[in-house]
Design a protein around this motif. Structure first.
Motif, mmCIF file in Angstrom:
data_model
loop_
_atom_site.group_PDB
_atom_site.id
_atom_site.type_symbol
_atom_site.label_atom_id
_atom_site.label_comp_id
_atom_site.label_asym_id
_atom_site.label_seq_id
_atom_site.Cartn_x
_atom_site.Cartn_y
_atom_site.Cartn_z
ATOM 1 N N LEU A 60 -1.875 4.532 10.347
ATOM 2 C CA LEU A 60 -2.502 4.835 9.155
ATOM 3 C C LEU A 60 -2.979 4.112 8.307
ATOM 4 O O LEU A 60 -3.405 2.905 8.763
ATOM 5 N N LEU A 61 -3.055 4.102 7.062
ATOM 6 C CA LEU A 61 -4.090 3.383 6.015
ATOM 7 C C LEU A 61 -3.602 2.616 5.147
ATOM 8 O O LEU A 61 -4.396 1.627 5.466
ATOM 9 N N ALA A 62 -2.218 2.837 5.432
ATOM 10 C CA ALA A 62 -1.608 1.798 3.695
ATOM 11 C C ALA A 62 -0.638 1.240 4.393
ATOM 12 O O ALA A 62 0.348 1.660 5.062
ATOM 13 N N GLU A 63 -0.287 0.160 4.330
ATOM 14 C CA GLU A 63 0.565 -1.124 4.924
ATOM 15 C C GLU A 63 2.559 0.005 4.118
ATOM 16 O O GLU A 63 3.360 -0.279 5.372
ATOM 17 N N GLU A 64 2.429 0.251 3.103
ATOM 18 C CA GLU A 64 3.667 0.667 3.043
ATOM 19 C C GLU A 64 3.914 1.726 3.847
ATOM 20 O O GLU A 64 5.233 2.285 4.023
ATOM 21 N N ILE A 65 3.232 3.124 3.325
ATOM 22 C CA ILE A 65 3.296 4.099 4.339
ATOM 23 C C ILE A 65 3.544 4.074 5.506
ATOM 24 O O ILE A 65 4.453 4.297 6.494
ATOM 25 N N ALA A 66 2.489 2.948 6.667
ATOM 26 C CA ALA A 66 2.535 2.529 8.093
ATOM 27 C C ALA A 66 4.418 2.118 7.984
ATOM 28 O O ALA A 66 5.273 2.733 9.284
ATOM 29 N N LYS A 67 4.990 1.370 7.587
ATOM 30 C CA LYS A 67 6.504 0.654 7.393
ATOM 31 C C LYS A 67 7.445 1.962 7.173
ATOM 32 O O LYS A 67 8.023 2.557 8.266
ATOM 33 N N THR A 68 7.264 3.008 5.952
ATOM 34 C CA THR A 68 7.823 3.859 6.007
ATOM 35 C C THR A 68 7.961 4.982 7.250
ATOM 36 O O THR A 68 8.983 5.557 7.968
ATOM 37 N N ALA A 69 6.838 5.169 7.892
ATOM 38 C CA ALA A 69 6.521 5.876 8.797
ATOM 39 C C ALA A 69 7.642 5.519 10.218
ATOM 40 O O ALA A 69 7.861 6.405 11.022
ATOM 41 N N LEU A 70 7.556 3.900 10.456
ATOM 42 C CA LEU A 70 7.730 3.582 11.582
ATOM 43 C C LEU A 70 9.898 3.438 11.792
ATOM 44 O O LEU A 70 10.299 3.887 12.661
ATOM 45 N N ASP A 71 9.899 3.528 10.173
ATOM 46 C CA ASP A 71 11.192 3.311 9.855
ATOM 47 C C ASP A 71 11.609 4.567 9.948
ATOM 48 O O ASP A 71 13.220 4.753 10.736
ATOM 49 N N GLU A 131 3.643 5.324 -7.154
ATOM 50 C CA GLU A 131 3.216 6.254 -5.759
ATOM 51 C C GLU A 131 2.227 5.623 -4.661
ATOM 52 O O GLU A 131 1.431 5.866 -5.089
ATOM 53 N N ALA A 132 2.209 5.592 -3.350
ATOM 54 C CA ALA A 132 1.464 5.794 -2.768
ATOM 55 C C ALA A 132 1.326 6.935 -1.947
ATOM 56 O O ALA A 132 -0.011 6.860 -1.501
ATOM 57 N N TRP A 133 1.937 7.299 -1.806
ATOM 58 C CA TRP A 133 2.249 8.823 -1.318
ATOM 59 C C TRP A 133 3.424 9.605 -1.662
ATOM 60 O O TRP A 133 4.418 9.767 -1.646
ATOM 61 N N ASP A 134 2.623 11.220 -2.481
ATOM 62 C CA ASP A 134 3.705 12.072 -2.691
ATOM 63 C C ASP A 134 2.975 13.363 -2.232
ATOM 64 O O ASP A 134 2.507 14.432 -3.256
ATOM 65 N N MET A 135 3.793 13.748 -1.501
ATOM 66 C CA MET A 135 3.911 15.142 -1.045
ATOM 67 C C MET A 135 4.471 15.974 -1.374
ATOM 68 O O MET A 135 3.895 17.822 -1.362
ATOM 69 N N THR A 136 5.397 15.900 -2.659
ATOM 70 C CA THR A 136 5.670 17.102 -3.826
ATOM 71 C C THR A 136 5.020 17.399 -5.192
ATOM 72 O O THR A 136 4.758 18.985 -4.785
ATOM 73 N N LYS A 137 3.772 16.780 -4.971
ATOM 74 C CA LYS A 137 2.865 17.029 -5.297
ATOM 75 C C LYS A 137 1.511 18.182 -4.674
ATOM 76 O O LYS A 137 1.418 18.995 -5.627
ATOM 77 N N PHE A 138 2.209 18.310 -3.626
ATOM 78 C CA PHE A 138 1.468 19.426 -3.208
ATOM 79 C C PHE A 138 2.311 20.712 -2.734
ATOM 80 O O PHE A 138 2.116 21.840 -2.069
ATOM 81 N N ASP A 139 3.221 20.817 -3.275
ATOM 82 C CA ASP A 139 4.228 21.692 -2.613
ATOM 83 C C ASP A 139 3.793 23.805 -3.297
ATOM 84 O O ASP A 139 4.232 24.616 -2.764
ATOM 85 N N PHE A 140 2.782 23.765 -3.910
ATOM 86 C CA PHE A 140 2.464 24.721 -4.312
ATOM 87 C C PHE A 140 2.166 25.101 -3.214
ATOM 88 O O PHE A 140 1.259 26.480 -3.585
ATOM 89 N N GLY A 158 -1.847 2.338 -1.443
ATOM 90 C CA GLY A 158 -1.294 1.492 -1.120
ATOM 91 C C GLY A 158 -2.000 0.164 -0.529
ATOM 92 O O GLY A 158 -3.367 -0.036 -0.881
ATOM 93 N N ASN A 159 -1.109 -0.413 -0.150
ATOM 94 C CA ASN A 159 -2.116 -1.516 0.329
ATOM 95 C C ASN A 159 -2.761 -2.026 2.272
ATOM 96 O O ASN A 159 -2.410 -1.394 2.995
ATOM 97 N N THR A 160 -4.053 -1.713 2.112
ATOM 98 C CA THR A 160 -5.262 -2.033 2.847
ATOM 99 C C THR A 160 -5.547 -3.362 3.156
ATOM 100 O O THR A 160 -5.911 -3.768 3.065
ATOM 101 N N GLY A 161 -4.537 -2.931 4.621
ATOM 102 C CA GLY A 161 -4.852 -4.778 5.672
ATOM 103 C C GLY A 161 -5.868 -4.337 6.681
ATOM 104 O O GLY A 161 -6.299 -3.526 7.380
ATOM 105 N N LEU A 162 -5.658 -5.844 7.629
ATOM 106 C CA LEU A 162 -6.994 -5.571 8.622
ATOM 107 C C LEU A 162 -6.477 -6.731 9.288
ATOM 108 O O LEU A 162 -6.327 -8.120 8.834
ATOM 109 N N ILE A 163 -6.214 -6.836 10.561
ATOM 110 C CA ILE A 163 -5.367 -7.963 11.545
ATOM 111 C C ILE A 163 -6.882 -7.131 12.561
ATOM 112 O O ILE A 163 -6.873 -6.870 13.609
ATOM 113 N N ALA A 164 -7.125 -8.988 13.199
ATOM 114 C CA ALA A 164 -7.998 -8.502 13.722
ATOM 115 C C ALA A 164 -7.968 -9.006 15.615
ATOM 116 O O ALA A 164 -6.680 -8.870 15.955
ATOM 117 N N PRO A 165 -8.416 -7.181 16.251
ATOM 118 C CA PRO A 165 -7.884 -7.110 17.464
ATOM 119 C C PRO A 165 -7.474 -8.325 18.325
ATOM 120 O O PRO A 165 -8.518 -9.425 18.157
#
Length: 656
Positions: free
Chosen positions: A143-154, A75-84, A249-256
């Motif tokens: 965002l912070l992680a590659e997998e999260i950013a891809k999911t967000a854009l998709d 799990e890179a992100w799980d909002m269900t854990k905050f359902d409480f 997730g995977n934290t990357g960096l591409i130079a400006p």
């Protein structure tokens, strides 16, 4: 190391690998904690629900049961854990004000801010802002992680036309604002010019350095600040203030590709005009804010969000400048107040309407100036750092403003930051000039107080009176005097736990509860791979930065009396350095030509050095392959490599 830091969350991308032991069960809130939390309900304007309306405004869609996997399949992100947190009943183990911000941060999905402006919120600790240009998209802070950013854009594409990404803007040099870049852009497209990346001046240096020089210590301390090992729940982690928590997730960096250096500089990107406002030394050492005339919209990045921010971060960082911060916010009011109808930021939700925005920015500005001025007033009257923090409180007019409550910074540790910036750690009392180290001091304190049994007995009486701060302080002495005294550890943990339940600031809560966790269960074990030196970060380091870090790693005791002179050539970047070890100090110079008397000459490409540092290969392998060439005594070089320490972020904090 940094001045503020990626560590804000980037280190969380590898916390998933830490071994977590079965923890002793937390205890319920005591009557004293319940009473204190009930008092909060009477003191703050909980009937003001405007923030909830704003946080939901423009909602388009979200992903039900939002769970995102990382490349490792975990799990890179799980909002269900905050359902409480969605439970309307406030638990006795959580400060009601903290419960409120936690509920606001639970609101997630794709939101329309205004025509052509959208935000993904609640998919990470930060926001991704998406601007629709004439032919493509401008993404602000991926965002912070590659997998999260891809999911967000998709997910955005599921709801909006699928235009290509034309440009990316990094607002500042913290990992949760650029780490997901590889999820929204291919580096080949950046290098070809198909995708532009804009960032503030000195972005790359700050983004790289802040994860390196003190990175190991910050990584360890950040486990406390973010409570990453705590279970999610009413007696565990509830929130992180700026958002729920950091993604894993995977934290990357591409130079400006393009650096912005001047306030007022304007760019038209895919038909969208952007005016840049430089804000270095505020929330980050390299930061900029954005104004969009077309939308009458101001993006305050992280300089104005719905929390009092940090002038000092609990994980450790260079103190930020409250004067620069309040003046930057005042500039926004002066130059953009009359022409701004929307304010967005890269955390939390927007605000709409000139009057609302003006009131919001005024109070954001005033809280930083108030803390600065009142701290120095009291210091000039002879108050010490801790005395100032104890009496610092919100003045009338700022005391009922939700957007400056201490959900990340606090009046207490921000006032200490101002004191430290001007006067340093010493309070001028000679008794505090050269105190004994904690273990030795604690042994003597406990002896003076009649021994550990007597101290524990007395401390239990104070615990039963709800004096948790004092119990935590005195039990810390016993724990450091007798590290194996589990009774003392348990009582200290009980006190810290109640302090955590009472804390309004989620970072304070996490600090207290992590301390309690480790007192009861021991220090967690971390793998050798734990750290913040991701491949992209290492590649972004200049050789000067690398050599600076090598000097930090040099063990002065081991190097005592040893000398070495080295010529170091890096053909791929066309740089040469002379490196000298003498007086237990590593010094270096960048040169055009080598000195003739060096004992060893080392030749390797910077890319090879990067691969060795990220453990993709070894020095021996690259010597054998011929990619590393050594002229001189190879064995002496290897011997001297043993003088450098390797850091692991598993050192003790609440025990000696």
């Amino acid at each position: 190391m940094s001045r503020m830091n990626i560590l804000k969350v980037s280190l969380l991308s590898i916390l998933m690998t830490i071994t977590i032991y079965a923890a002793d069960q937390p205890k319920p809130a005591t009557s004293f904690t319940k009473e204190k939390n009930e008092q909060v309900l009477k003191e703050l304007p909980f009937n003001n629900m405007q923030d909830f309306e704003d946080a939901k405004r423009g909602f388009i869609d979200t992903i039900p049961n939002l769970v995102i996997k990382n490349k490792a399949g975990t799990e890179a992100w799980d909002m269900t854990k905050f359902d409480f947190v969605n439970n309307k009943e406030i638990p006795s183990t959580v400060n009601p004000s903290l419960w409120r911000i936690a509920q606001l941060n639970n609101i997630n999905g794709l939101f329309k801010v205004t025509d052509k402006v959208y935000q993904i919120r609640g998919f990470d600790i930060s926001n991704m802002t998406i601007i629709e240009g004439n032919t493509g998209l401008i993404i602000i802070d991926p965002l912070l992680a590659e997998e999260i950013a891809k999911t967000a854009l998709d997910f955005y594409y599921e709801n909006r036309p699928k235009k290509p990404v034309k440009a990316i803007i990094y607002t500042h040099s913290h990992g949760d604002h650029y780490g997901g870049v590889r999820g929204v852009a291919d580096e080949k497209d950046v290098k070809s010019g198909k995708v532009k990346i804009y960032a503030p001046e000195f972005f790359l240096q700050e983004a790289a350095s802040e994860n390196v020089y003190a990175g190991t210590a910050m990584s360890r301390r950040a486990i406390y600040q973010y409570g990453a090992l705590l279970p999610k729940g009413v007696d565990g982690q509830v929130d992180a203030g700026l958002g729920k928590t950091g993604s894993l997730g995977n934290t990357g960096l591409i130079a400006p590709t393009d650096l912005i250096s001047k306030t007022g500089e304007k760019k038209i990107i895919d038909g969208i005009e952007i005016e840049f406002i430089m804000a270095p030394g505020t929330e980050a050492p390299a930061e900029m804010l954005l104004y969009f005339p077309q939308f009458k919209m101001l993006n305050t990045a992280e300089d104005a969000t719905h929390t009092l921010h940090n002038l000092y971060t609990l994980r450790g960082a260079q103190v930020r400048n409250a004067v620069v911060w309040w003046k930057t916010l005042d500039l926004l009011l002066a130059d953009y107040g009359d022409k701004t109808e929307i304010v967005i930021a890269q955390h939390h939700w927007p605000k709409w309407g000139k009057e609302n925005i003006s009131n919001y920015l005024v109070k954001q500005r005033d809280i930083y100036k108030y803390i600065h001025d009142q701290t120095l007033r009291l210091a000039n009257e002879g108050y010490t750092m801790n005395e100032i923090a104890e009496v610092m409180s919100y003045p009338k007019g700022l005391d009922d403003e939700w957007s400056i409550r201490g959900y990340y910074g606090s009046l207490s540790h921000n006032s200490k930051a101002v004191y430290q910036r001007y006067l340093g750690w010493y309070d001028s009392n000679p008794a505090n000039l050269n105190p004994l180290p904690p273990m030795e001091s604690s042994k003597r304190y406990v002896e003076f107080m009649g021994g550990s049994k007597a101290v524990i007995k007395k401390a239990k009486e104070y615990y039963n009176r709800g004096e948790y701060r004092w119990v935590a302080e005195v039990m810390n002495k016993v724990v450091f005097a007798e590290p194996d005294n589990q009774e003392a550890k348990n009582l200290a943990a009980d006190a810290l736990e109640q302090l955590g339940y009472q804390a309004e600031d989620p970072t304070w809560r996490n600090e207290y509860l992590m301390g309690a966790y480790e007192l009861r269960n021991g220090t967690p074990k971390v793998p050798d791979t734990f750290g913040t030196n991701t491949p992209d970060t290492v590649k972004a380091m200049t050789m000067d930065m690398y050599l600076d870090y090598l000097g930090i790693r040099l063990n002065g005791d081991k190097a005592n009396g040893k000398n070495l002179s080295l010529n170091w050539e890096l053909p791929d970047i066309k740089e040469k350095y002379t490196v000298n070890l003498e007086n237990s100090v590593l010094t270096y110079r960048k040169v055009n030509s080598f000195t003739k008397n060096a004992e060893i000459t080392l030749t390797m490409d910077k890319t090879v050095l990067d691969a060795i540092q990220t453990k993709e290969t070894t020095l021996d392998k690259e010597i054998s392959s011929g990619k590393v060439k050594i002229s001189g005594d190879v064995n002496k070089l290897k011997e001297y490599l043993g003088l450098f320490d390797s850091f692991t972020p598993d050192f003790n904090i609440v025990t000696p």
